[in-house]
Design an enzyme around this catalytic site. Structure first.
Site, PDB file in Angstrom:
ATOM      1  N   GLY A  70       4.391  -0.001  27.378  1.00 13.32           N
ATOM      2  CA  GLY A  70       4.324  -1.460  27.426  1.00 13.32           C
ATOM      3  C   GLY A  70       5.545  -2.085  28.072  1.00 13.32           C
ATOM      4  N   THR A  71       6.706  -1.549  27.775  1.00 15.78           N
ATOM      5  CA  THR A  71       7.937  -2.141  28.293  1.00 15.78           C
ATOM      6  C   THR A  71       7.957  -2.130  29.818  1.00 15.78           C
ATOM      7  OG1 THR A  71       9.089  -1.415  26.309  1.00 15.78           O
ATOM      8  CG2 THR A  71      10.462  -1.973  28.202  1.00 15.78           C
ATOM      9  N   ASN A 149       3.998  -9.067  17.422  1.00 17.59           N
ATOM     10  CA  ASN A 149       4.151  -7.775  16.751  1.00 17.59           C
ATOM     11  C   ASN A 149       4.794  -7.882  15.375  1.00 17.59           C
ATOM     12  OD1 ASN A 149       6.226  -8.419  18.800  1.00 17.59           O
ATOM     13  ND2 ASN A 149       7.358  -6.781  17.802  1.00 17.59           N
ATOM     14  N   SER A 197      -0.444  -0.073  25.581  1.00 18.98           N
ATOM     15  CA  SER A 197       0.468   1.033  25.263  1.00 18.98           C
ATOM     16  C   SER A 197      -0.260   1.962  24.298  1.00 18.98           C
ATOM     17  CB  SER A 197       1.748   0.476  24.627  1.00 18.98           C
ATOM     18  OG  SER A 197       2.601   1.537  24.292  1.00 18.98           O
ATOM     19  N   ALA A 198      -0.469   3.216  24.720  1.00 15.02           N
ATOM     20  CA  ALA A 198      -1.377   4.116  23.992  1.00 15.02           C
ATOM     21  C   ALA A 198      -0.959   4.378  22.548  1.00 15.02           C
ATOM     22  CB  ALA A 198      -1.483   5.448  24.741  1.00 15.02           C
ATOM     23  N   HIS A 199       0.350   4.384  22.294  1.00 14.39           N
ATOM     24  CA  HIS A 199       0.765   4.777  20.928  1.00 14.39           C
ATOM     25  C   HIS A 199       0.493   3.698  19.883  1.00 14.39           C
ATOM     26  CE1 HIS A 199       4.875   2.788  20.407  1.00 14.39           C
ATOM     27  NE2 HIS A 199       4.644   2.550  21.683  1.00 14.39           N
ATOM     28  N   THR A 235       5.795  11.536  39.352  1.00 13.06           N
ATOM     29  CA  THR A 235       4.658  12.365  38.948  1.00 13.06           C
ATOM     30  C   THR A 235       4.024  11.797  37.681  1.00 13.06           C
ATOM     31  OG1 THR A 235       5.739  14.279  39.913  1.00 13.06           O
ATOM     32  CG2 THR A 235       3.976  14.736  38.333  1.00 13.06           C
ATOM     33  N   CYS A 327      18.729 -13.185   9.752  1.00 12.29           N
ATOM     34  CA  CYS A 327      20.139 -13.048   9.444  1.00 12.29           C
ATOM     35  C   CYS A 327      20.700 -14.288   8.740  1.00 12.29           C
ATOM     36  CB  CYS A 327      20.824 -12.837  10.777  1.00 12.29           C
ATOM     37  SG  CYS A 327      22.552 -12.998  10.779  1.00 12.29           S
TER      38      CYS A 327
HETATM   39  N1  PLP Z   1       5.253  -5.529  23.516  1.00 12.88           N
HETATM   40  C1  PLP Z   1       4.935  -5.556  22.218  1.00 12.88           C
HETATM   41  C2  PLP Z   1       4.298  -6.775  21.637  1.00 12.88           C
HETATM   42  C3  PLP Z   1       5.206  -4.453  21.400  1.00 12.88           C
HETATM   43  O1  PLP Z   1       4.895  -4.500  20.102  1.00 12.88           O
HETATM   44  C4  PLP Z   1       5.802  -3.304  21.988  1.00 12.88           C
HETATM   45  C5  PLP Z   1       6.150  -2.142  21.162  1.00 12.88           C
HETATM   46  O2  PLP Z   1       6.595  -2.275  20.028  1.00 12.88           O
HETATM   47  C6  PLP Z   1       6.102  -3.331  23.362  1.00 12.88           C
HETATM   48  C7  PLP Z   1       5.808  -4.461  24.092  1.00 12.88           C
HETATM   49  C8  PLP Z   1       6.723  -2.161  24.038  1.00 12.88           C
HETATM   50  O3  PLP Z   1       5.786  -1.122  24.226  1.00 12.88           O
HETATM   51  P1  PLP Z   1       6.277   0.371  24.494  1.00 12.88           P
HETATM   52  O4  PLP Z   1       6.786   0.913  23.201  1.00 12.88           O
HETATM   53  O5  PLP Z   1       5.044   1.093  24.945  1.00 12.88           O
HETATM   54  O6  PLP Z   1       7.307   0.317  25.566  1.00 12.88           O
END
Ligand code: PLP
Length: 381
Positions: A70-71, A149, A197-199, A235, A327
């Protein structure tokens, strides 16, 4: 008892997914760029996976680009849109994932103007403010996540898509938390960019994809070989890609039953918590099933001397969840999301996030252990 309630962080891989990946680890190890049979066989697996993902999204295979997660997909969408489409103004929010927020901050340092849309006290986007920002500066890039998230707030993708179309803005949505948990019909949604993001849906870590609507022509983000139709050198993570497609296929096939099961867990936890802990509340709109991601419940706990130890105490009881205390003392870096909400900073916060593998017994156990920490004699206020 060991309980895993941190599925928004990552999910357990589905055994069927692992079985689908195995041959590409052991037997079919060729480089997909090689033109001999070992390579061709693997290339076919990648293209089959792309077609599968595209079909599920009701998109074209040429609109799906595999990434490391995802990042990378978020970075690519934002950076390339600004660079290649001459975007001078980005609209985002303060509660985006750092994959977006830090990229937007970087773009600002590079000279792009950034506006943050107003949020209400529960972190819900002020759509009128968004509209006024778009009216003032058409041709902007809007980056707003579909599902938060931490607190699970859902964005109305259709409404924002319509606004972006009207004001000629590019629309990117970080759909990492909602991908494969909801149907995203790209032929209907007016999204320029979306992310998976597959995980997060029982696939492997380190692999994801960027959906790029065919109207958008952008240049490569990672320069190198001709992989991913010249868009991303390097790759391919073949078994990751095969696993991602398999995980997404399973998630779509079982979406309704998983959703029903997980909503049942969430509702049960809300009711049990209300019955067991005086003064319990919920962060964002995570207790409103219609307005929040069904896999996330962010609990707002009464002030307590031991709130700093909440996660630690749950961990000792075998429960894995995640925190994010805004915080209050300045001594720890709290959640940037909770910090944006109008909430008592002395209250504790825990995010429970569920998957198809969780059970009602696990919910009962977690509530019981949590309630023990909030017995009247231990509370300070
Ligand atoms: N965006 C959101 C909303 C997420 O929850 C996450 C992962 O926690 C990401 C992006 C990043 O994804 P990745 O871990 O596949 O880089």
């Amino acid at each position: 008892m060991k309980v895993y309630f941190d599925n928004a962080a990552t999910t357990a891989i589905d055994l069927e997914v692992f079985e689908a990946m195995k041959p590409y680890m052991l037997e079919h190890f060729g480089n997909p760029s090689s033109i001999h049979s070992h390579g061709r066989q693997v290339r076919t697996a990648i293209e089959r996976s792309r077609k599968k993902v595209a079909d599920l999204l009701n998109a074209a295979p040429a609109e799906v680009f595999f990434t490391s997660g995802g990042t990378e997909a978020d970075n690519t969408a934002l950076r390339c849109t600004v660079n290649d489409k001459g975007i001078k103004h980005v609209i985002s929010s303060k509660i985006e994932h750092h994959a977006v927020l830090h990229t937007v901050e970087q773009l600002e340092k590079d000279g792009v103007k950034v506006s943050y849309v107003n949020l209400d006290e529960n972190g819900v986007v002020d759509y009128d403010h968004l509209e006024s920002l778009l009216k003032k500066e058409p041709n902007s890039l809007v980056s707003l996540m579909h599902a938060n998230n931490e607190i699970g707030n859902l964005l109305d993708l259709e409404r924002v898509g319509d606004m972006c179309e009207e004001h000629n803005a590019v629309f990117h949505s970080d759909t990492v938390q909602s991908m494969a948990h909801y149907v995203h019909d790209m032929s209907r949604l007016k999204l320029d960019f979306a992310v998976g993001s597959a995980h997060k849906f029982h696939g492997p870590k380190g692999v994801g994809f960027l959906y790029i609507n065919h109207k958008n022509k952008i240049h490569p983000f990672i320069h190198g070989g001709a992989q991913e139709r010249n868009m991303r050198g390097g790759t391919e993570n073949v078994y990751g890609i095969v696993g991602l497609a398999k995980a997404m296929e399973i998630a779509y096939a079982e979406m309704e039953s998983h959703r029903k099961h997980i909503e049942g867990l969430k509702t049960h936890m809300i009711e049990k918590l209300k019955a067991s802990i005086d003064g319990i509340a919920f962060n964002g709109v995570s207790d409103d099933l219609d307005k929040s991601l069904y896999t996330v419940l962010n609990v707002c706990l009464p002030p307590n001397d031991d709130n700093d130890m909440l996660l630690f105490n749950l961990d000792i009881a075998g429960i894995s969840a995640s925190g994010g205390s805004a915080c209050s003392s300045g001594s720890s870096i709290g959640s940037h999301v909770l910090a944006e909400l109008n909430r008592d900073q002395n209250r504790g916060a825990i995010r429970f996030s569920f998957s198809k593998y969780n059970t009602l017994e696990e919910v009962d156990y977690a509530v019981e252990k949590l309630a023990e920490l909030y017995q009247p004699e231990t509370t300070s206020a």
